[in-house]
Every structure is written in structure tokens, then in C-alpha cells.
Design a protein around this motif. Structure first.
Motif, short mmCIF file in Angstrom:
data_model
loop_
_atom_site.label_atom_id
_atom_site.label_comp_id
_atom_site.label_asym_id
_atom_site.label_seq_id
_atom_site.Cartn_x
_atom_site.Cartn_y
_atom_site.Cartn_z
N VAL A 185 30.06 31.74 33.62
CA VAL A 185 30.08 33.19 33.85
C VAL A 185 30.66 33.88 32.61
O VAL A 185 31.50 33.31 31.91
N LYS A 186 30.18 35.08 32.34
CA LYS A 186 30.69 35.83 31.20
C LYS A 186 31.86 36.71 31.62
O LYS A 186 31.76 37.49 32.58
N ILE A 187 32.98 36.57 30.90
CA ILE A 187 34.18 37.38 31.12
C ILE A 187 34.62 37.93 29.77
O ILE A 187 34.84 37.17 28.83
N ARG A 188 34.73 39.24 29.69
CA ARG A 188 35.08 39.94 28.45
C ARG A 188 34.11 39.58 27.32
O ARG A 188 34.50 39.51 26.14
N GLY A 189 32.86 39.25 27.67
CA GLY A 189 31.87 38.90 26.67
C GLY A 189 31.83 37.44 26.30
O GLY A 189 30.97 37.01 25.55
N TYR A 190 32.75 36.64 26.82
CA TYR A 190 32.81 35.21 26.52
C TYR A 190 32.24 34.40 27.69
O TYR A 190 32.48 34.73 28.85
N LEU A 191 31.52 33.32 27.39
CA LEU A 191 30.99 32.45 28.43
C LEU A 191 32.09 31.48 28.87
O LEU A 191 32.64 30.73 28.05
N VAL A 192 32.42 31.50 30.14
CA VAL A 192 33.50 30.67 30.69
C VAL A 192 32.92 29.65 31.65
O VAL A 192 32.17 30.00 32.56
N GLY A 226 32.44 37.74 42.67
CA GLY A 226 31.99 38.92 41.96
C GLY A 226 31.16 38.58 40.74
O GLY A 226 31.18 39.30 39.73
N ARG A 227 30.40 37.46 40.83
CA ARG A 227 29.63 36.99 39.66
C ARG A 227 28.64 38.04 39.16
O ARG A 227 28.39 38.16 37.96
N ASP A 228 28.07 38.81 40.09
CA ASP A 228 27.04 39.78 39.72
C ASP A 228 27.61 41.16 39.38
O ASP A 228 26.86 42.12 39.24
N THR A 229 28.93 41.24 39.28
CA THR A 229 29.54 42.51 38.94
C THR A 229 29.97 42.51 37.48
O THR A 229 29.87 41.49 36.78
N SER A 230 30.47 43.64 37.02
CA SER A 230 30.93 43.72 35.63
C SER A 230 32.29 43.07 35.44
O SER A 230 32.75 42.88 34.31
N SER A 231 32.97 42.72 36.56
CA SER A 231 34.31 42.13 36.47
C SER A 231 34.43 40.91 37.38
O SER A 231 35.04 40.96 38.45
N PRO A 232 33.83 39.78 36.99
CA PRO A 232 33.96 38.56 37.81
C PRO A 232 35.43 38.14 37.90
O PRO A 232 36.22 38.40 36.98
N VAL A 233 35.78 37.50 39.00
CA VAL A 233 37.16 37.08 39.24
C VAL A 233 37.21 35.55 39.35
O VAL A 233 36.43 34.95 40.10
N LEU A 234 38.10 34.93 38.59
CA LEU A 234 38.33 33.49 38.66
C LEU A 234 39.54 33.22 39.54
O LEU A 234 40.61 33.78 39.34
N THR A 235 39.36 32.33 40.52
CA THR A 235 40.47 31.89 41.36
C THR A 235 40.57 30.38 41.28
O THR A 235 39.59 29.67 41.55
N ALA A 236 41.72 29.89 40.87
CA ALA A 236 41.94 28.46 40.76
C ALA A 236 42.71 27.95 41.98
O ALA A 236 43.71 28.55 42.38
N PHE A 237 42.22 26.86 42.56
CA PHE A 237 42.88 26.21 43.69
C PHE A 237 43.34 24.84 43.21
O PHE A 237 42.55 24.05 42.70
N ALA A 238 44.63 24.56 43.38
CA ALA A 238 45.21 23.32 42.86
C ALA A 238 45.89 22.55 43.99
O ALA A 238 46.57 23.14 44.84
#
Length: 855
Positions: free
Chosen positions: A412-419, A443-455
Motif C-alpha cells: 500500500v502507498k503511504i505518503r507516496g512510499y510503497l509499504v 482504508g486501503r482505497d482512501t487517501s490515508s490508509p491506516v496500518l495496525t500491527a498486532f503482536a
């Protein structure tokens, strides 16, 4: 007569090297059943059946299926692996009737979709799952016992495939749907025979070899191992890990001298936890499959099987077994997610410039039931091979072969970078205290995708908090790859096939809201951001919900002292847990250092209101911290309880003020009892104590009882009983580094430093770490010398994995109704996520069940 182990001809490639010579699955299975006679074919914890007995049972089922009114198939099977169910399954396969295995744990709705998509004509089940099958059809075919016939297995009498089914179709496998809509994959003779060839050549399957599988048959790899074991003449030892305790499984593996064990990485971890020093010398290979495996999983499992080769086996529904990477005894295992390794026999793997992985082979699946979906990713070549373009990215390594880099559709792209989320997972699991992780993109299809890490933390070590994990990621990853949320879980939710179930993961809601208003608020927000490793903090966000704990609290308070010359305490932040409130508290402290409790009454410095009561609030929950521990250690518990539940916590005298510490449990109990009675003079009371605080809670309960005040419940969180009860030398109840097997013991120099600090503990101010260490040493001695008196009320006792105090020893102190719970964590992690989540749920339920009286 004992069968010859060489009577069954090994599987081989034909002269072209493209497929297994002259075989179908049906003919190969019947060859094995006819040839191997008295050799055990299947052993479960309940029964054993030989190849000869199984062959006669299969012949009986073939007759039954020919005579029955079941249609042309496919047949759905809702079964556990037993002699009877295996005979029925092989009866259908050798009659060339396609089969669909439906895991009994599937939801009824999903099972119906599978049956409808595959156009199943009948459902076969064992008696145990008749109810599940009955939800799919009005007249399921129920397997009672193996249908035995005296006839030989009829190697030549194989029914031709039904005209309505694709040539060579053996079974349907439905994908998990984790990357979209589940698809029906066509598994053919060639695919199953190719995988059996791989397991024969690479993993040592063959006559006389004892293969242990703890994978349900409904798993793709589970059916793979089952069929490969029979087609190679191995003895399959099968147990379902979902219904058998890990310690029982481990004993079963040892007793039956399993040579090759196939399991998921999560089950392998459970076996390591349950080993209790066990060693299975018969194991020559341990294979994990179904999900990525980390090097530390193999490293720890070497204690169980030190002479075994450990193998990461990678595949998919579309390709079957794809590749594997072996780690031989003595070979270094990298402490990262392990590579896929070298290709399976007859499979060529290509990696494109962009990392796209393509597989070419005669042993791939027949594609999807949906021909349009097949055409999109499968290509047929003139030589009889096919190519499949996978959804994964990878690269080639000269030593490790194929290295998987995550799925192409997950980036997914975040701040223009592929993550790529897999890189975050790799960074999280690099530390030994995290055993697995998953990163969800919303929120992959939005302008602000959110990453949530589960550990998921390792229960043998201290559970890290979110702020600590965020600090590690900040050091390892660029800022645009840092997750918005980090959640610590006891385990990752899984589908019925053992895959991580993203739909069962809850993403926290964080509303940053209004930013700090400038001035002191901006300064405080900056201090919090640095301590919590966050890019921004809203002025009304809660400290604990941002991932703060007692360690980050000390960092914040130290910086406040350095910058403003103020000595604020735990109670200040507990009473003002947002940037806006804490900034106001700093301003107030410049004018007055006093601190007041409810209704303006001054409370002791050791009493901290984690959630202050309102006029109509319930009776407070009283929490007693361990030696050297801050009252803030109970913030996770307070946050998880209902919003209207007041919570007060008591911490050791001398931790944040000058004074002689309480050198007895009774003295500490009397000190805290004064504020307890002043705040809630009538009760009834619920007391919670962690570590040494558990002994203080028991003593307080006894004193309240003597005063005629009702104590509803005492909750003990991993308190270690003193030698006066256990008759031994006692265990430290203060310093977790001396309690937990998963951590290093304190050095001799550190022990003496703490001992020399004892006479002046609490009187001379030291840096926070030294102050905590000195009071831990005080608590150690207080706990060791304590002689607890009996408490006859209700109690709930939680013990960590390193607490060996027995039920009987506790019942000599707690003489009323007492219940015990075990936690898979170390001593300090009892009051941290994920263990505290379970505790909070039970405490809240107990308070609610007992009426929730109000003051």
C-alpha cells in the motif's frame, strides 16, 4: 505375514521428467492397500488399522457407493480422521468420485456455499458430525464402522471418471478467501502424485516410515500428507491438534516413535511450551507448513528434537507443494522469517524483475472451477506443463533459494512510499519476546490508509507494551512504515484452516482531535511524543490509550522535573491523563504542591486515583502494587473496566516521596487501610493485589472483616507464597529478573548494590531505576519474612507460568471459596496486555454478578 518394505515400487518421474509414470491416485492407493498387508496404515490415539484391513474396508465402501443413490458426485465429507472415515474417503477416491472435505469447524453458511459451488450430490459424515452434515442435507450418509468385505482391493477394477467431471479430478479445495472471494481449486491426479513424490524424495516418506500429522484433513496440507503417506506406504499417525492438549500430543509423538512430524508453526510453538524438558529422539525431521515460520521457532524446537532436520515447507492451493528449506542439526538458523527454499521436484520457479513469482510444472492444480479466473493466472504449454502466476513477490538467494517478500496485493502507498506489511512483521518479530505478528491495512482505497500491527508476546518473557514496540520499530523502519496502532494479543485469531483471520481483528479507534494549544501544552505534548514514540498527540488523548506505562511515566516525570523544576508524581498523571489536563496540573503545581482526594480530602502520597468516583459511582476497586511497582501498573486494568467503575491503586511508601519504607506487610496494610476507609467507609470491597501486593490485599481483607466491613472478593495476581507457607526458601516477589526463567538473573554486583541501598531506601532520592531496585529489595525481604494469617472469604488466584505454588499451599492460607487460573506469561506481564485483558473481563463480570453495590 510381514510385508516386504520394498514390495511397493517407489514413485518415479517418467522418462520425459514431466509426470509420475503410469499412475492415478486411485491406482496408486489400491497398489499400496494390496501390497503392504499387515503394515499399519493409520494410527490415531483411539485405533490402528493396517493396509490390508483398510483395503478390505475400502472395497466394502466401493461396493456401498456403487449400490447407493448418491449421484455422480462430488461427495462432501464432514469427518475427523478415523479408520472408518478414511475408508469411506478412499472408497470415493478409488471409485473416481471427486471429493470435497469440509472442515467441521466451518460455519454452516460457508459450508453451504461450498456444497452449492461444487454441486455436491451427497454429504458423508461420521457420527460425531451428523448434526453439522444435517444442516447441509436432509439425508447425510453416516459412517458407522468400517464396511469390511472379504474381497481383495480390486486394483484393476477402477471406475472411469464420470463424464461430467474434468479428467483426473480427485478433489476440490476451497481457498481461505483471505485475499478475496474463496475459489474452488481443482486438485488432480498429477498434482497429488507430484506432491507424494516430493514427500517421498525430500522428506523421507516410504514403507516403514512413521509420519506424524496434527493437521486436520480439511486443511490443504492435511489432505496432502494423508494421501502422500498412503501412496508412499508410510504409516500415518494422526491426531487433531485442535482437540488434543499440546502436552498430550507431545507424549503421543514420543510413545509412537514418530519420525517425521508435520505441523503448523503455531502448533510447534505450543509443543515447545508444553515440553517440560521432553526430548523425542525418534524425530528425524520436523516440517512446518500453512503459514510463515520464524527462525526462533525452529531454534527453540531443537530442544525437543536435537537430531532432526527442520523444514519450512511452502505451497498453495493452486501449486500444491512449491518449495522447502531444510535446516540440518548444527546449521545456523537465521532469526528472521525463513525462506521458502528450493523448488519441489518437477517444478520450475521464476522471479520477474518486479518480484512476481511464476511456477511452471506438470504437477500444478487443474486451475479453478471458474474458468475465467483460471485463464487470468494459468497458462497451458505445448509440452503438457502449465504456468501459474502467484500473488506473491519474491527474490532468489544463492543459498536460501526462493525468499518470499509478501503478497503483491498487500502493498500500500503511504505518503507516496510503497509499504509492504510483511517488512513490518519482520521488524516486530526480530525481537525474541514477540513470537508472531500480523499487520492489517484498513482504508486501503482512501487517501490515508491506516496500518495496525498486532503482536503476540512470548509467554516466557516480559510482554512489551505498545510504546516499547513502537520504539523498536522507529529504530528499524522509516517513519512512513510505522503503524498507527499497535495491539498486543494473547494469540492471533485464525480461520478453520489455521490461517490468520483478518476479519476477526479489531482496529482501535484513535481520534487525535484538537492539537495542543501552544505554550506549555505544546511543550508537554513534545515530551509525551518523545516518550511514547508518536508523531503527534491530541490535547485530549488518554496517556494509557496511547500506549504509556510505568516505564514511560518515569521518563516523562523526569523530564518535567528537569525542565520545570517540579516533582510531580504518578497520582498527578493518573488524575490528569491528557496533555491538556496534565498541563493544567503543571500550572497548579507552580502555585501549590498539594494534592487532594475525593471531596477535597488530602490522601496519602501512596494512594492514586486511577479513575476517581463520581457522586453516584460504584464502590471503588482497590489495587495493591508489588514491591517497587508504581500504581500506574494498574492503569491497563482500570482502562479495561466499565467507565463508571472507580479504581484506586496503592503503591509502596518511599517510591515517590522521602520516608522509611514499610518493613512489614501489616504496616503497609494499615497505611493503605486509612485511605480506603476514608474514601469508602462502608464497602463492600473488592481487592486486587499483584506480587507482594497480593499479601497486602489478603492482610487488608482480614482487617476489614474484623471491622465488620464486607469484602466480596480478593484477586491475587501472581503472588508467591513465603517460606512460612511453602516450607522452602521462598521466591522473590519483587524483582521479576530473579523470578522468570525467560530473563537473565541479576548480576552479583547489582544484587550487592541493592542490598547496600536498603538502609537508606526511601530516604535518599535516587534515579528512578535505582529507587525501584532499592524498594524491590525491601519488598523481597518483607515477603520472605511474612507469615500470612488465614482469610476465609472468596478469592481468585492467577498464577504465571513460573509460579510453582500449589493449590494446596494456597488453600492453607485462603480457607474460603477459592478459584485458580493459569496465565501463559511471566511475572510482570500479568498486569500487562494481553493477560490483563482476560483478568479485567473476569473481575468486571464478578463485580456485576454480585450486584454492583454503590456507596
Amino acid at each position: 505375514m510381514t510385508p516386504s518394505l520394498t514390495a511397493l515400487t517407489p514413485l518415479t518421474l517418467d522418462t520425459s521428467g514431466t509426470h509420475v509414470a503410469d499412475y492415478t491416485v486411485a491406482r496408486r492407493v489400491l497398489d499400496a492397500l494390496d501390497t503392504l498387508g499387515a503394515l499399519p496404515a493409520l494410527c490415531t490415539p483411539a485405533e490402528t488399522i493396517t493396509y490390508g484391513e483398510l483395503g478390505r474396508a475400502v472395497a466394502g465402501w466401493r461396493e456401498h457407493l456403487r449400490a447407493g443413490d448418491i449421484g455422480e458426485g462430488p461427495l462432501a465429507f464432514v469427518i475427523d480422521v478415523t479408520a472408518g472415515s478414511l475408508a469411506a474417503l478412499l472408497g470415493a477416491i478409488t471409485e473416481r468420485i471427486p471429493v470435497v472435505l469440509i472442515d467441521p469447524n466451518l460455519t454452516a453458511d460457508r459450508a453451504r456455499v461450498i456444497c452449492s459451488t461444487a454441486e455436491v450430490t451427497a454429504v458423508v459424515c461420521d457420527r460425531t458430525h451428523a448434526g453439522t452434515a444435517g444442516a447441509l442435507t436432509e439425508t447425510p450418509v453416516i459412517i458407522e464402522t468400517p464396511v469390511i468385505t472379504d474381497a481383495p482391493p480390486e486394483r484393476a477394477a477402477i471406475t472411469p471418471p464420470q463424464a461430467s467431471t474434468p479428467p483426473g479430478l480427485v478433489s476440490y479445495q476451497f481457498t481461505s478467501g483471505s485475499t478475496g472471494t474463496p475459489k474452488a481449486v481443482l486438485h488432480t491426479d498429477r498434482m497429488w502424485l507430484g506432491d507424494a513424490l516430493m514427500l517421498q524424495e525430500r522428506f523421507g516418506f516410504g514403507p516403514g516410515h512413521r509420519v506424524g500429522s496434527v493437521l486436520p484433513a480439511g486443511f490443504g496440507a492435511g489432505l496432502n500428507v494423508l494421501l502422500a503417506s498412503l501412496m508412499t506406504g508410510s504409516t500415518l499417525l494422526h491426531a487433531d491438534a485442535r482437540t488434543t492438549a499440546p502436552e498430550v500430543l507431545l507424549n503421543w509423538i514420543e510413545v509412537h516413535s514418530v519420525q517425521v512430524l508435520v505441523a503448523t508453526p503455531s502448533l510447534l510453538r505450543a509443543l515447545v511450551v508444553a515440553d517440560a524438558g521432553a526430548r523425542v529422539d525418534s524425530l528425524i525431521r520436523v516440517v512446518t507448513t500453512g503459514e510463515p515460520v520464524h527462525g526462533k521457532d525452529f531454534q527453540k524446537a531443537r530442544a525437543i528434537a536435537p537430531q532432526a532436520v527442520f523444514t519450512n515447507w511452502v505451497g498453495s492451493s493452486e501449486t500444491g507443494g512449491l518449495a522447502h528449506r531444510d535446516y540440518h542439526p548444527g546449521e545456523a538458523i537465521p532469526q528472521t522469517l525463513l525462506p521458502a527454499g528450493r523448488p519441489a521436484p518437477g517444478k520450475a520457479i521464476g522471479v520477474g524483475p518486479d518480484g512476481t513469482i511464476t511456477v511452471r510444472s506438470a504437477y500444478l492444480s487443474g486451475g479453478y472451477l471458474d474458468q475465467e479466473a483460471t485463464a487470468a493466472v494459468f497458462t497451458t504449454h505445448g509440452d503438457g506443463t502449465r504456468s501459474f502466476t502467484t500473488g506473491d513477490r519474491g527474490r532468489w538467494d544463492s543459498v536460501d533459494g526462493l525468499v518470499l517478500l509478501g503478497r503483491r496485493d498487500q502493498a500500500v502507498k503511504i505518503r507516496g512510499y510503497l509499504v509492504d506489511p510483511s517488512e513490518i512483521v519482520t521488524a516486530l518479530t526480530a525481537a525474541p519476546d514477540i513470537i508472531e505478528a500480523y499487520v492489517l491495512v484498513s482504508g486501503r482505497d482512501t487517501s490515508s490508509p491506516v496500518l495496525t500491527a498486532f503482536a503476540v508476546p512470548d509467554g516466557a518473557q516480559r510482554s512489551p507494551v505498545a510504546a516499547e514496540l513502537r520504539q523498536r520499530l522507529s529504530a528499524a523502519l522509516p517513519s512512513w512504515m510505522l503503524p498507527t496502532h499497535i495491539v498486543v494479543l494473547a494469540e492471533l485469531p485464525r480461520t478453520e484452516r489455521g490461517k490468520v483471520d483478518p476479519s476477526a481483528l479489531s482496529v482501535p479507534t484513535r481520534v487525535i482531535g484538537v492539537p495542543p494549544l501552544g505554550g506549555i501544552e505544546s511543550e508537554v505534548a513534545g515530551i509525551w511524543r518523545q516518550a511514547l514514540h508518536l508523531d503527534e498527540i491530541g490535547r485530549t488523548e488518554n496517556y494509557h490509550e496511547l500506549g504509556g506505562d510505568s516505564l514511560t511515566l518515569h521518563s516523562i516525570l523526569s523530564e518535567i522535573t528537569r525542565r520545570y523544576g517540579l516533582s510531580l508524581t504518578t497520582a498527578d498523571l493518573a488524575a490528569a491523563p491528557t496533555v491538556a489536563e496534565f498541563s493544567t496540573r503543571i500550572g497548579d503545581a507552580r502555585r501549590s504542591r498539594g494534592r487532594t482526594g475525593p471531596a477535597g480530602r488530602r490522601t496519602a502520597s501512596t494512594t492514586v486515583a486511577l479513575r476517581a468516583p463520581s457522586d453516584t459511582a460504584k464502590t471503588p476497586l482497590w489495587c495493591y502494587a508489588g514491591a517497587g511497582a508504581s500504581a500506574v501498573s494498574f492503569l491497563p486494568l482500570a482502562t479495561l473496566l466499565p467507565d463508571d467503575q472507580p479504581v484506586f491503586a496503592f503503591q509502596p511508601f518511599g517510591l515517590e516521596e522521602r520516608g522509611i519504607p514499610d518493613w512489614t506487610v501489616g504496616r503497609a496494610a494499615r497505611r493503605h487501610l486509612r485511605d480506603l476507609q476514608a474514601i469508602s467507609p462502608r464497602g463492600p470491597h473488592v481487592l486486587v493485589g499483584h506480587s507482594l501486593g497480593g499479601l497486602i490485599a489478603i492482610d487488608t481483607a482480614r482487617r476489614l472483616d474484623a471491622l465488620g466491613q464486607r469484602v466480596r472478593l480478593v484477586v491475587i495476581l501472581d503472588t508467591f507464597l513465603p517460606p512460612s507457607v511453602t516450607g522452602g526458601h521462598g521466591v522473590t516477589m519483587a524483582a521479576p529478573t530473579e523470578v522468570n526463567a525467560g530473563e537473565e538473573a541479576l548480576s552479583t554486583a547489582e544484587l550487592w548494590r541493592r542490598r547496600l541501598a536498603l538502609p537508606l531506601a526511601g530516604i535518599i532520592r535516587r534515579p528512578p531505576e535505582e529507587q525501584i531496585g532499592a524498594l524491590e529489595e525491601v519488598g523481597r525481604r518483607v515477603g520472605m519474612l511474612h507469615r500470612p494469617k488465614l482469610w476465609s472469604g472468596d478469592a481468585l488466584v492467577y498464577r504465571s507460568r513460573f509460579n510453582d505454588d500449589t493449590d494446596e499451599q494456597w488453600r492453607s492460607v485462603l480457607t474460603g471459596r477459592v478459584e485458580f487460573r493459569s496465565l501463559d506469561c511471566d511475572h510482570p506481564s500479568v498486569v500487562r496486555a494481553p493477560s490483563i485483558n482476560m483478568i479485567a473481563g473476569e473481575v468486571a463480570a464478578r463485580i456485576t454478578d454480585q450486584g454492583g453495590e454503590r456507596r
